[in-house]
Design an enzyme around this catalytic site. Structure first.
Site, PDB file in Angstrom:
ATOM      1  N   GLY A   1     -16.905   2.534  -1.715  1.00 36.66           N
ATOM      2  CA  GLY A   1     -17.402   3.899  -1.571  1.00 36.66           C
ATOM      3  C   GLY A   1     -18.772   4.134  -2.164  1.00 36.66           C
ATOM      4  CG  PHE A   2     -22.283   2.250  -5.112  1.00 34.68           C
ATOM      5  CD1 PHE A   2     -22.506   3.050  -6.223  1.00 34.68           C
ATOM      6  CD2 PHE A   2     -23.352   1.543  -4.579  1.00 34.68           C
ATOM      7  CE1 PHE A   2     -23.762   3.137  -6.796  1.00 34.68           C
ATOM      8  CE2 PHE A   2     -24.618   1.617  -5.144  1.00 34.68           C
ATOM      9  CZ  PHE A   2     -24.826   2.420  -6.256  1.00 34.68           C
TER      10      PHE A   2
ATOM     11  N   GLY B   1     -21.379   4.745   0.215  1.00 35.84           N
ATOM     12  CA  GLY B   1     -21.118   6.008   0.889  1.00 35.84           C
ATOM     13  C   GLY B   1     -21.489   7.197   0.026  1.00 35.84           C
ATOM     14  N   GLY B   2     -21.962   6.914  -1.193  1.00 28.53           N
ATOM     15  CA  GLY B   2     -22.412   7.970  -2.082  1.00 28.53           C
ATOM     16  C   GLY B   2     -21.488   8.275  -3.235  1.00 28.53           C
TER      17      GLY B   2
ATOM     18  CB  SER C   1     -14.430  -3.023  -0.500  1.00 27.27           C
ATOM     19  OG  SER C   1     -13.177  -2.592  -0.938  1.00 27.27           O
ATOM     20  N   PRO C   2     -16.453  -2.857   2.661  1.00 22.42           N
ATOM     21  CG  PRO C   2     -16.601  -2.215   4.902  1.00 22.42           C
ATOM     22  CD  PRO C   2     -15.605  -2.440   3.803  1.00 22.42           C
ATOM     23  CG  LEU C   3     -19.262   1.609   3.580  1.00 24.10           C
ATOM     24  CD1 LEU C   3     -18.697   2.907   4.126  1.00 24.10           C
ATOM     25  CD2 LEU C   3     -20.770   1.579   3.755  1.00 24.10           C
ATOM     26  N   GLY C   4     -18.792  -1.104  -0.558  1.00 26.41           N
ATOM     27  CA  GLY C   4     -18.786  -1.210  -2.023  1.00 26.41           C
ATOM     28  C   GLY C   4     -17.846  -0.239  -2.691  1.00 26.41           C
TER      29      GLY C   4
ATOM     30  CE1 TYR D   1      -3.346  -2.701   0.129  1.00 29.86           C
ATOM     31  CE2 TYR D   1      -3.676  -2.266   2.460  1.00 29.86           C
ATOM     32  CZ  TYR D   1      -4.000  -2.962   1.317  1.00 29.86           C
ATOM     33  OH  TYR D   1      -4.985  -3.917   1.358  1.00 29.86           O
TER      34      TYR D   1
END
Length: 348
Positions: free
Chosen positions: A215-216, A218-219, A210-213, A62
């Site tokens: 960032g998807f 998250g908006g 990536s539990p929020l896809g 990273y």
């Protein structure tokens, strides 16, 4: 430290305890966005700790020139080491597109561990993952070397990332695997059929990234503007214009459910992942305190079984447009050298 905000849970059955919510640190060094200035990144890590997050996830790959591990090392200097659980990873040699090369030889395992210990400036790594599986090296050899590192006190617990059921079972037979890290969110659920039941059979904790896809949920791309040059997301199939238009309808459905449950849409999506079991510890990443606060707020949301089912049905997998890997478009193609698709998948 406000530990009561985030309960501690057992991750796997080998003795590791972590905060129910972790922090994925990758984005602090750039990936989906520009890197945060170092002082801001360290402040965010400290803030997370003061809110009860003690589980921090990084990897040797990273950031440019191992920047993420070096950054976390500086933040750790300001925290009580005995109260922090550091997870890092080895195994990805190169991420120069279109090839991503992996190495699981015992010699490479040991050299990576020694290098990470030095960069992180710690005497031991709490949880050490094989980032991706090298299909050219028997998993027994890789885990055999990890076992030696545990016996030497350089590693406390062993993990795997994006491994197949067969690999997990074979690895676990050599030395107990404490955690398996996989992508898991409302629109990425392919681990539920085999991986989750296997982990529970073997007493292995599950760490969704990536539990929020990405960032998807998250908006990103919906509420927030997503420019064409916005990091890796710009190259992800689900964020391509024609797919994004279809996926926006999924977001709108979740938005309505979030209002029903008196929370934000990202909180609903993250709370759904958190609600999949006490052995599930997601590691959402963020570069913004306001988003971190939202994520922490999701921990206190409690859904009934019927609520969880309703939320699941709001995101029919067959309706999700685009695959979860960075493939199938003319801008970017990720693949792993000498690696079949069941192990070492192409998501980071």
């Amino acid at each position: 430290m406000a530990e009561e905000q985030i309960p501690r849970v057992k991750l796997g059955t080998q003795g590791l305890q972590v905060s129910k919510l972790g922090l994925g640190c990758m984005s602090l060094s750039g990936a989906y966005n520009d890197p945060l200035p170092e002082d801001e990144a360290i402040s965010l890590i400290n803030y997370a700790f003061n809110q009860g997050i003690t589980f921090f996830d990084t990897a040797d790959v990273y950031g440019l020139n191992n920047a993420n591990e070096l950054l976390l090392a500086k933040a750790l200097k300001q925290l009580p080491r005995e109260k922090v659980q550091v997870a890092t990873k080895f195994g990805i040699v190169k991420m120069n597109f279109p090839d991503v090369q992996v190495n699981g030889t015992p010699e490479y395992v040991r050299s990576c561990c020694e290098a990470s210990l030095k960069r992180l400036d710690v005497e031991y790594i709490d949880l050490y993952y094989q980032h991706r599986v090298d299909q050219t090296v028997p998993i027994e050899e890789t885990v055999g070397e990890l076992k030696k590192l545990v016996e030497e006190g350089k590693v406390k617990y062993i993990g795997l990332s994006e491994a197949s059921p067969d690999t997990i079972r074979r690895a676990h037979a050599v030395h107990p695997i404490t955690a398996v890290q996989m992508e898991w969110s409302l629109w990425t659920r392919d681990l539920e059929e085999e991986i989750v039941p296997l982990c529970r059979e073997l007493g292995i904790g599950i760490v969704p990234y990536s539990p929020l896809g990405r960032g998807f949920f998250g908006g990103k791309g919906v509420v927030e503007n997503l420019p064409a040059t916005s990091g890796l997301s710009a190259y992800h199939p689900r964020f391509q214009s024609e797919n994004l238009d279809k996926n926006k309808r999924i977001y709108e459905g979740l938005e309505r459910l979030a209002k029903k449950h008196h929370c934000t849409t990202p909180q609903l999506a993250l709370a759904w992942v958190l609600g999949q079991g006490n052995d599930v510890v997601p590691i959402p990443g963020t570069t913004k305190i306001k988003n971190l606060d939202q994520n922490i707020g999701a921990v206190s949301l409690k859904f009934t079984e019927s609520d969880l089912i309703e939320i699941s049905k709001a995101v029919p997998i067959d309706d999700v447009a685009g695959g979860r890997h960075f493939v199938g478009n003319n801008k970017l193609s990720w693949k792993f050298a000498n690696t079949p698709p069941k192990d070492s998948r192409v998501s980071t």
